[in-house]
Every structure is written in structure tokens, then in C-alpha cells.
Enzyme design. Structure first.
Site, PDB file in Angstrom:
ATOM      1  N   LYS A   1       1.094  53.321  18.100  1.00  0.00           N
ATOM      2  CA  LYS A   1       1.883  52.265  18.729  1.00  0.00           C
ATOM      3  C   LYS A   1       1.890  52.453  20.243  1.00  0.00           C
ATOM      4  O   LYS A   1       2.100  53.568  20.737  1.00  0.00           O
ATOM      5  CB  LYS A   1       3.307  52.308  18.166  1.00  0.00           C
ATOM      6  CG  LYS A   1       4.230  51.192  18.621  1.00  0.00           C
ATOM      7  CD  LYS A   1       5.569  51.314  17.901  1.00  0.00           C
ATOM      8  CE  LYS A   1       6.554  50.240  18.337  1.00  0.00           C
ATOM      9  NZ  LYS A   1       7.842  50.351  17.599  1.00  0.00           N
TER      10      LYS A   1
ATOM     11  N   SER B   1       9.434  46.185  16.072  1.00  0.00           N
ATOM     12  CA  SER B   1       8.504  46.194  17.186  1.00  0.00           C
ATOM     13  C   SER B   1       7.156  46.833  16.876  1.00  0.00           C
ATOM     14  O   SER B   1       6.237  46.782  17.706  1.00  0.00           O
ATOM     15  CB  SER B   1       9.150  46.949  18.356  1.00  0.00           C
ATOM     16  OG  SER B   1       9.452  48.292  17.993  1.00  0.00           O
TER      17      SER B   1
ATOM     18  N   SER C   1      12.532  48.514  13.338  1.00  0.00           N
ATOM     19  CA  SER C   1      11.199  48.238  13.860  1.00  0.00           C
ATOM     20  C   SER C   1      10.052  48.828  13.071  1.00  0.00           C
ATOM     21  O   SER C   1       8.896  48.510  13.341  1.00  0.00           O
ATOM     22  CB  SER C   1      11.090  48.742  15.308  1.00  0.00           C
ATOM     23  OG  SER C   1      11.924  48.010  16.155  1.00  0.00           O
TER      24      SER C   1
END
Length: 445
Positions: free
Chosen positions: A75, A145, A169
């Protein structure tokens, strides 16, 4: 089957037997990414030449673990020594740290092939949304996210990927993309080298295509030997069905998915019963927001003081405490969280093995302006509890639905063992999700 279609566990077995090379897996993976990236937009950075060079080096190196040669995404708010970390923010475009975050260093040292940086909501918080689309329907969000990580694993572009969770997330994108994910106990995986939002909530987890994939990574983070032995059969497993204090926010398909999962487990001999919490727990979502936003004030203060006009107003509001949270609010939230963590952990024992609950209100909502609602995640994040997401089928829009299993703190290994027992019942044909039946008029006692 093309190499990119293999689960991490399947590929690890072939690589260990020299029936598949790291370069072969890398080339197959890159072909998939190059084909799908213009559509899914899961990545913020990947360099095919670099990936091939690293794969060739791995083929010349003795394997250090089962992770050897497996494709891993990171990420893009977690640092990597050989790739930019942009946080999906114009403030950090092209930013390089030349050092791996602790979690990346662990898997790289163990032989994983770091393929690229996956898209994220800005600073894994808010502001700019990821450009990533849901692989099941491009008009819908993949969640966030951890948008790119969830979509890349769901679209078979990666076998494994890191995500993070401060509210919901990590687990929510697992549900929206039809994959498996674990959010470990808070603090069990080092957050060194990842952008901080809330120091008492932020947690690093990972995605895979089956429970064995999650366990494979977990062994390398030394979490698989931290708990007492798990049950070896579903018969007699005591499952607390938790609609949670936020049940009204679930849609008909989310509710149907949870009820279907409960019925399937009960049919295999599990003892499923309704699990209700006292009134303290209904206040946890608000407490999570107070803590997250209050701790976020210091996390984003450096960017605020830099005075860059590109600094998103979402973060300005956090720094300026636009919601007006007081010292009293924050201290009360800390105390409530501590109290409820102990109370939650104490529920487990002879009367309760695992909690079964929703990972999201239902199917992924339409539009890329949203990453979905974390209403079914915030409580568990605040409790520091480990959570495992399991896909269970499709809703009427052809979008994945899932459930999550939750355990007490530091029960990660046991929770994964329980998830492995549940997997063949809840997801009998991995990668081939079937329509969830709509029959939620069931009670359990």
C-alpha cells in the site's frame, strides 16, 4: 492454470519443488497487471524490468521461507527502499525514502517479490480517493483506504498485499473484492515506516486468496505460535452471532450474507447463538472517531505547517479540530476503550470461541467518490481485536459479500485456525462466488 492464478500457497509448493521459477511467476503476474491495470488502476507504481531482475536474483538464491518468489503488493503509504511512497498526495509525488518499512523488510528478507505500490485513499485517511475500481463492477468502489491492494488481489494481479486499518480500511476492501484478509491484533506487526494517522488505532494487515495464504504470511510474522490450540472441528464450536449495535445500517444483502453464514456453520455442528453487548459497546464507534481524529491532529501537523496549498482541506479540518472534540472527550474515549477491551476479551472461553459479524453494510456502493462506510469495523479496530474476512457469495448486483470472524486480543493464530475450519463451508469454491440466498428471518439462541 496460468501462474498468476495460483494462490500463494499453491505457488509456494511449486517453487519449493522447482516446478515453477520465480521469474515464470513474475512474468505471468506482469502480463496480468499490464492487461488489467488500464481498467482496474490498482497500482501507483510498478517497474516490470525491476520485478524481472529481482525475480531472477531470487531464482539464484536459496529459499529462506515459503514466501520465496511470491508476488506481494505494498500500500502506497508504506515505505519501500526501491520505489516511491506518495501517499496518493500531491505533497509527496516522487518521494523516496530509500528504506523499507518494517513489514516490507520482513517479507523481503524472507524472499517475497515486491511487485509494486498499490493505490490508496490519501494518507490512508481521506481527501483524495484512490483511482482504483472494483474488479467485479468498474462503476463501484473497491473500498478503502486499502483500495489498490484489495482490488489487485481480488483481480488476481497479486497473490498477497499489505493493507492498513484505522477504522475499516483493510477488512472492508476484503469484503468488497471477494478475498481473504486479516487485521491482526493492534501492535502485533510493527508500523515503523508507515504513515501514521492514529498511533493507538493504525494496524497493518495483509490480503490473500485463502486462509492458508494468510497463515503463510502470519508464520513469517511469528504470530502462529502465540495462542493455545484451536478447535479441530466445527462441531461444538461456539459462535456468537453479532449483529452489532449498528445493525440498522446493514442492507438486505449484507444481512442475508451473515444469516447464510450462520446457518451453514450451524448445519455443520457449530453452536450458533445471538451475541449482544451492553450499552457501553454502542458508544465505541463514536469513541473510535474521537480518538482517530484527535490523534490525527498531531499526525498531519507537519504537512499543515509546511503551508503547501495542495494540502487537502480534509486534513486541515483534522488539524484544526473542526469537530470540536475536547480533552474530556478524548480521555473518556480512551477509558471506555480500555474498559471494553477487557470486557470483550473476558467473553471468550467455554461459552464463546469466535464472533461472527459483518465486515461491511453490504455490497460495495456505486461511485469512486466513496470507499464505503466503516460502521461495521470501527468497534473492532478500537477493541484492538484480530479480525479475519472471508468471502461468502455475491449479491444481486454481482458484487461480493463477506463476513468477518473476530477474536480476543492476541488470539490471531487461533482465529486463523478457526477461519480455516469455516472456509470450506462458507466459501466452498474459492474464486467462484455464488449468489447469496435472501432469507434472513432466522434467530439463534
Amino acid at each position: 492454470m496460468e501462474p498468476y492464478e495460483l494462490t500463494a500457497t499453491q505457488a509456494a509448493s511449486l517453487i519449493s519443488k522447482r516446478l515453477l521459477s520465480c521469474e515464470e511467476l513474475a512474468r505471468s503476474t506482469l502480463s496480468r497487471i499490464i492487461e488489467r491495470e488500464p481498467i482496474i488502476k490498482a497500482f501507483r507504481f510498478f517497474d516490470p524490468d525491476q520485478v524481472i531482475r529481482n525475480a531472477r536474483e531470487l531464482d539464484q538464491t536459496a529459499p529462506k521461507s515459503e514466501l520465496h518468489g511470491l508476488t506481494f503488493g505494498v500500500k502506497d503509504m508504506i515505505d519501500t527502499k526501491d520505489m516511491p511512497t506518495t501517499h496518493n498526495s500531491p505533497l509527496y509525488y516522487g518521494h523516496e525514502t530509500n528504506k523499507d518499512a518494517a513489514c516490507v523488510a520482513v517479507v523481503r528478507h524472507r524472499g517475497a517479490l515486491i511487485v509494486g505500490k498499490t493505490d490508496t485513499v490519501e494518507f490512508a485517511s481521506g481527501g483524495r480517493m484512490a483511482a482504483t475500481r472494483n474488479p467485479y463492477n468498474l462503476a463501484h468502489t473497491p473500498g478503502g483506504s486499502s483500495s489498490g491492494s484489495g482490488a489487485a488481489v481480488g483481480d488476481r494481479q497479486l497473490q498477497l498485499a499489505f493493507g492498513t486499518q484505522t477504522g475499516g480500511s483493510h477488512i472492508r476492501p476484503a469484503a468488497f473484492n471477494g478475498i481473504y484478509g486479516i487485521k491482526p491484533t493492534h501492535g502485533l506487526v510493527s508500523r515503523e515506516g508507515a504513515k501514521q494517522y492514529s498511533y493507538s488505532l493504525d494496524t497493518i494487515g495483509w490480503y490473500g486468496r485463502c486462509v492458508d495464504d494468510l497463515m503463510l504470511v502470519g508464520r513469517n510474522f511469528r504470530i502462529m505460535d502465540l495462542d493455545e490450540p484451536a478447535p479441530t472441528t466445527l462441531k461444538g464450536l461456539r459462535v456468537g452471532l453479532c449483529r452489532s449495535p449498528n445493525w440498522a445500517k446493514a442492507d438486505q444483502w449484507g444481512r442475508a450474507a451473515l444469516m447464510q453464514a450462520a446457518r451453514l456453520l450451524e448445519a455443520e455442528g457449530a453452536i450458533v447463538f445471538d451475541l449482544d453487548f451492553d450499552d457501553r459497546f454502542s458508544k465505541l464507534n463514536h469513541a473510535q472517531e474521537v480518538i482517530m481524529k484527535s490523534e490525527g491532529r498531531s499526525a498531519f501537523l507537519p504537512e499543515y505547517y509546511a503551508g503547501n496549498p495542495a494540502f487537502n482541506g480534509y486534513f486541515v479540518d483534522i488539524v484544526m479540530n473542526s469537530q470540536g472534540f475536547t480533552k474530556k472527550d478524548l480521555l473518556h474515549s480512551y477509558d471506555l476503550a480500555a474498559e471494553c477491551r477487557v470486557a470483550f476479551d473476558n467473553l471468550f472461553g467455554p461459552e464463546l470461541d469466535v464472533v461472527l459479524t459483518l465486515p461491511a453494510p453490504g455490497q460495495a456502493p456505486e461511485g469512486l467518490h466513496t470507499s464505503g462506510d466503516h460502521v461495521f469495523n470501527a468497534m473492532w479496530t478500537l477493541l484492538h481485536a484480530p479480525c479475519v474476512a472471508i468471502p461468502v457469495g455475491l449479491g444481486d448486483l454481482g458484487l461480493p459479500l463477506g463476513i468477518q470472524l473476530v477474536g480476543p486480543r492476541m488470539s490471531d493464530a487461533r482465529l486463523l485456525e478457526i477461519a480455516k475450519l469455516c472456509e470450506p463451508v462458507l466459501d466452498p469454491e474459492p474464486g467462484k462466488l455464488k449468489l447469496v440466498t435472501q432469507d434472513e428471518a432466522v434467530t439463534f439462541s
